[in-house]
Design a protein around this motif. Structure first.
Motif, PDB file in Angstrom:
ATOM      1  N   LEU A 157       0.827  -1.319   0.252  1.00 38.55           N
ATOM      2  CA  LEU A 157       0.096   0.077  -0.583  1.00 38.55           C
ATOM      3  C   LEU A 157       1.194   0.846   0.134  1.00 38.55           C
ATOM      4  O   LEU A 157       0.818   2.293  -0.240  1.00 38.55           O
ATOM      5  CB  LEU A 157      -1.026  -0.126   1.024  1.00 38.55           C
ATOM      6  N   PHE A 158       1.928   1.162   1.002  1.00 37.39           N
ATOM      7  CA  PHE A 158       2.619   2.529   1.095  1.00 37.39           C
ATOM      8  C   PHE A 158       3.798   2.126  -0.161  1.00 37.39           C
ATOM      9  O   PHE A 158       3.854   3.787  -0.635  1.00 37.39           O
ATOM     10  CB  PHE A 158       3.251   3.279   2.554  1.00 37.39           C
ATOM     11  N   GLY A 159       4.920   1.488  -0.782  1.00 43.91           N
ATOM     12  CA  GLY A 159       5.016   1.565  -2.040  1.00 43.91           C
ATOM     13  C   GLY A 159       4.163   2.197  -3.127  1.00 43.91           C
ATOM     14  O   GLY A 159       4.648   3.297  -4.047  1.00 43.91           O
ATOM     15  N   TRP A 160       2.712   1.716  -3.482  1.00 42.27           N
ATOM     16  CA  TRP A 160       2.115   2.063  -4.734  1.00 42.27           C
ATOM     17  C   TRP A 160       1.900   3.791  -4.285  1.00 42.27           C
ATOM     18  O   TRP A 160       1.690   4.478  -4.940  1.00 42.27           O
ATOM     19  CB  TRP A 160       0.286   1.697  -4.172  1.00 42.27           C
ATOM     20  N   TYR A 161       1.475   4.522  -2.970  1.00 39.60           N
ATOM     21  CA  TYR A 161       1.075   5.930  -2.130  1.00 39.60           C
ATOM     22  C   TYR A 161       2.126   6.853  -2.959  1.00 39.60           C
ATOM     23  O   TYR A 161       2.390   7.148  -3.327  1.00 39.60           O
ATOM     24  CB  TYR A 161       1.083   5.568  -1.013  1.00 39.60           C
ATOM     25  N   GLU A 162       3.767   6.240  -2.777  1.00 39.49           N
ATOM     26  CA  GLU A 162       4.562   6.697  -2.641  1.00 39.49           C
ATOM     27  C   GLU A 162       4.973   6.910  -4.483  1.00 39.49           C
ATOM     28  O   GLU A 162       5.282   8.198  -5.049  1.00 39.49           O
ATOM     29  CB  GLU A 162       5.924   6.468  -2.337  1.00 39.49           C
ATOM     30  N   GLY A 163       4.777   5.608  -4.950  1.00 35.57           N
ATOM     31  CA  GLY A 163       4.720   5.772  -6.183  1.00 35.57           C
ATOM     32  C   GLY A 163       3.939   7.115  -7.171  1.00 35.57           C
ATOM     33  O   GLY A 163       4.465   7.355  -8.264  1.00 35.57           O
ATOM     34  N   LEU A 164       2.976   7.015  -6.590  1.00 36.74           N
ATOM     35  CA  LEU A 164       2.044   7.611  -7.400  1.00 36.74           C
ATOM     36  C   LEU A 164       1.607   9.244  -7.195  1.00 36.74           C
ATOM     37  O   LEU A 164       2.148   9.789  -7.408  1.00 36.74           O
ATOM     38  CB  LEU A 164       0.477   7.487  -6.563  1.00 36.74           C
ATOM     39  N   LYS A 165       2.190   8.996  -6.024  1.00 33.80           N
ATOM     40  CA  LYS A 165       3.145  10.773  -5.252  1.00 33.80           C
ATOM     41  C   LYS A 165       3.876  11.225  -6.332  1.00 33.80           C
ATOM     42  O   LYS A 165       4.286  12.697  -6.669  1.00 33.80           O
ATOM     43  CB  LYS A 165       3.152  10.614  -3.732  1.00 33.80           C
ATOM     44  N   GLY A 166       5.378  10.416  -6.829  1.00 37.89           N
ATOM     45  CA  GLY A 166       5.595  10.742  -7.068  1.00 37.89           C
ATOM     46  C   GLY A 166       5.667  11.032  -9.283  1.00 37.89           C
ATOM     47  O   GLY A 166       6.416  11.375  -9.947  1.00 37.89           O
ATOM     48  N   GLU A 167       4.444  10.780  -9.872  1.00 38.05           N
ATOM     49  CA  GLU A 167       4.025  11.024 -11.079  1.00 38.05           C
ATOM     50  C   GLU A 167       4.241  12.330 -10.792  1.00 38.05           C
ATOM     51  O   GLU A 167       3.486  12.876 -10.210  1.00 38.05           O
ATOM     52  CB  GLU A 167       2.513  10.344 -11.268  1.00 38.05           C
ATOM     53  N   GLU A 168       4.419  12.257 -12.427  1.00 38.71           N
ATOM     54  CA  GLU A 168       4.841  14.083 -12.374  1.00 38.71           C
ATOM     55  C   GLU A 168       3.536  14.856 -12.652  1.00 38.71           C
ATOM     56  O   GLU A 168       2.855  16.219 -12.141  1.00 38.71           O
ATOM     57  CB  GLU A 168       5.243  14.572 -13.942  1.00 38.71           C
ATOM     58  N   TRP A 169       1.717  14.615 -12.482  1.00 35.49           N
ATOM     59  CA  TRP A 169       1.078  14.915 -13.151  1.00 35.49           C
ATOM     60  C   TRP A 169      -0.025  14.943 -11.472  1.00 35.49           C
ATOM     61  O   TRP A 169      -0.308  16.469 -11.203  1.00 35.49           O
ATOM     62  CB  TRP A 169       0.213  14.222 -13.180  1.00 35.49           C
TER      63      TRP A 169
END
Lengths: 263, 263
Positions: free
Chosen positions: B223-235
């Motif tokens: 969950l937190f890996g996915w959360y941080e991954g999305l947070k790092g997306e440019e948009w």
């Protein structure tokens, strides 16, 4: 021509399997009513067999999610679609699926109105539940009674009239577009009708005194006219008389006299 | 080739109008994040003009429903679709529409998984709201503090771990089907990603101590890996840095220190 035995069997062969807590209408009732309105045979597993409940508990407590083709589910109601890995959960999502697949929603943009009204009715149903469980679903009503009395006062005074007034307007609006319609959206029955009906019926079961007062004071003629009209339809009449319709019990809609009157 | 001035303008011309209470992220944020993920220009009326709020209040208190082509709405968020009588309300319904029309949901049966996970995340968001408003939305937090303390204890102890554990499983399940995927359903971003992200972010804002403990005790690495991954997306990075992202305030997700710890 009479049906052949195999045609008869095909008609009765369950097309869907509903998994929900046994012996209460609860949120399973929204799904049952949609299936009944569509005239689709279904299996109500936990009410039809004693072993059903262990299958349900197994599903929602499954830890090894990668071993199955079925996606994880958090809680019932759950609808299983035979011959498919689809395992639907979340009441509005199950209804959306049945709307799309069983003709219980329009195919044009009015389908979003059906979903909108359904979600609004379910919000009222959830608040009716929170009236006896304001603090936590893991506790008994008896252990949160002072909080419940406060919540119920707000619920009776502000929330029931607000939502009933809204649905009264919804019917007026639809009649202004489709003067002959007996339904909430367009001219055909949808899962918005079955869901709003169940919530009005449930709130009336739980708060009969308050609903009686509201009828006298505010009328809500459109809403109650529509409610009685639907209740008189053949499919709903025969469902309500059948054993498939479970009596209200310790589910969402509970009648506690002390929650229905000012203290 | 450089855009002509009119092409540039077309890109920036709002395609949708969002109507929500000003100055808080609230339930409007679920809609904003979906629109941002889709890269669709929108007008956030009540935050962009002082007069916006009167339009919103007018809409939800409209009594003469038959005079308009727009169906009645009970409360915001509301999404207006220009050049159409469609006025969408109910968060999951608005997201469903954007999923269908802006490529934010699969077109196959996986679309029901997107809706299911979204509804589940919104349930957790609603419970986070009820942690500071267990008795009634019409009252202040300060007037329901004892009830809030009890609710929050249940919420921290049982509900956050249950929901976070569920979403952790959801990611494991999707990875078992699509090993390269960074998203919740299939291989593309959907409104389930934006909604679950906002709820995890909001719960972490409101209950930072509890979420910190859960990370240590239970991990929830998926969950937190996915959360941080999305947070790092440019948009999302550029949205979070923009003025369009409103800071948490007196909305759904509120940080009260006393609700985040055992008393």
């Amino acid at each position: 021509m009479a049906d052949t035995p195999s045609a008869k069997k095909a008609k009765l062969e369950p097309k869907y399997e509903l998994l929900y807590w046994p012996a209460i209408p609860g949120r399973g009732e929204y799904v049952r009513l949609a299936l009944e309105a569509a005239g689709v045979p279904y299996k109500d597993t936990t009410n039809e067999s004693k072993e059903g409940i262990s299958g349900l508990v197994g599903l929602i407590s499954r830890d090894n999610v990668t071993a199955s083709d079925e996606a994880p589910v958090l809680c019932p109601p759950i609808l299983r679609v035979p011959d498919s890995p689809i395992l639907l959960s979340q009441t509005p999502n199950i209804l959306l699926y049945l709307g799309d697949h069983e003709g219980l929603a329009p195919t044009d943009d009015n389908k979003y109105l059906v979903h909108q009204y359904t979600l609004t009715a379910l919000d009222l149903g959830d608040e009716a539940h929170n009236a006896h469980h304001p603090v936590g679903v893991g506790l008994y009503y008896e252990d949160q009674k002072p909080e419940a009395l406060r919540f119920a006062k707000e619920f009776r005074g502000s929330r029931i009239p607000k939502f009933f007034g809204f649905f009264d307007k919804v019917i007026k609006y639809n009649k202004s577009k489709y003067p002959e319609s007996k339904y909430l959206v367009g001219e055909q029955i949808s899962y918005a009708d079955t869901t709003v009906w169940q919530v009005v019926d449930g709130v009336n079961h739980a708060f009969p005194k308050k609903v009686g007062e509201l009828k006298e004071e505010k009328g809500f003629e459109e809403l109650f006219g529509w409610y009685e009209g639907l209740k008189g339809e053949e499919w709903l009449k025969s469902y309500l008389e059948s054993k498939r319709r479970l009596p209200y019990a310790l589910g969402i809609f509970r009648h506690y006299e002390e929650l229905d009157v000012d203290q």
